[in-house]
Enzyme design. Structure first.
Site, PDB file in Angstrom:
ATOM      1  N   LYS A  41      21.570  -4.818  22.902  1.00 17.43           N
ATOM      2  CA  LYS A  41      21.238  -5.752  23.973  1.00 17.43           C
ATOM      3  C   LYS A  41      22.517  -6.118  24.715  1.00 17.43           C
ATOM      4  O   LYS A  41      23.585  -6.218  24.136  1.00 17.43           O
ATOM      5  CB  LYS A  41      20.611  -7.036  23.414  1.00 17.43           C
ATOM      6  CG  LYS A  41      19.248  -6.831  22.812  1.00 17.43           C
ATOM      7  CD  LYS A  41      18.680  -8.175  22.374  1.00 17.43           C
ATOM      8  CE  LYS A  41      17.294  -8.014  21.800  1.00 17.43           C
ATOM      9  NZ  LYS A  41      16.727  -9.316  21.385  1.00 17.43           N
ATOM     10  N   ARG A  90       5.069 -16.605  20.708  1.00 16.66           N
ATOM     11  CA  ARG A  90       4.499 -17.267  21.884  1.00 16.66           C
ATOM     12  C   ARG A  90       3.246 -16.571  22.396  1.00 16.66           C
ATOM     13  O   ARG A  90       2.340 -17.212  22.882  1.00 16.66           O
ATOM     14  CB  ARG A  90       5.534 -17.292  23.023  1.00 16.66           C
ATOM     15  CG  ARG A  90       6.743 -18.137  22.745  1.00 16.66           C
ATOM     16  CD  ARG A  90       7.757 -17.985  23.850  1.00 16.66           C
ATOM     17  NE  ARG A  90       8.174 -16.585  23.897  1.00 16.66           N
ATOM     18  CZ  ARG A  90       9.374 -16.152  24.174  1.00 16.66           C
ATOM     19  NH1 ARG A  90      10.299 -17.003  24.498  1.00 16.66           N
ATOM     20  NH2 ARG A  90       9.670 -14.877  24.168  1.00 16.66           N
TER      21      ARG A  90
END
Length: 158
Positions: A41, A90
């Protein structure tokens, strides 16, 4: 003593992370917040910076320790005698991805279980990616991250 791990990149830690970690800290006598190096990342903050930001954000939680790591989560769990991973979920997309991670971690360490926590309604929309994008475009992030994280982000984008 039962040890749980809350792993993530935390680039940067948000109020959503703090909410979930605070709630997880009530469930376990020892909780390690494992900050992943994540070389694949493109992180805005270095590993040491992310560890420092998380440590400051969580300093009020006496049973929480923040540690940076760069190896497999299963190996990190083994090194710290942890048998539980805690993850926030989520969306259904999050669940599918987290389920895969849970299965590979259990495959690599048979006694490593993952539990999922749902975010609160007040913080469920917050992600580090969104926070960085809002900050980059000079938006107000004061309700999305702890104050010291806001200051660090604003310094990056000035």
């Amino acid at each position: 003593m039962l040890t749980a791990i809350f792993p993530g990149t935390f680039d940067p830690i948000t109020n959503g992370h703090v909410d979930l970690i605070s709630r997880a800290a009530l469930l376990f006598p020892r909780l390690i917040v494992a900050v992943a190096e994540s070389p694949s990342k493109k992180t805005l903050f270095s590993l040491s910076e992310r560890v420092a930001l998380a440590t400051t954000a969580l300093k009020q939680l006496s049973n929480v320790e923040v540690i940076g790591y760069s190896n497999l989560m299963a190996n990190f769990a083994r090194q710290h005698d942890a048998t539980v991973l805690v993850r926030g979920v989520r969306t259904t997309y999050d669940f599918e991805y987290e389920r895969q991670l849970a299965e590979i971690n259990r495959n690599l360490k048979a006694d490593l279980d993952t539990i999922f926590l749902m975010p609160s309604l007040a913080t469920g929309f917050i992600s580090s990616t969104i926070v960085k994008d809002v900050a980059l475009h000079d938006g107000d992030i004061s309700t999305l991250v702890p104050k010291h994280v806001e200051v660090a982000l604003l310094k990056r984008f000035v």
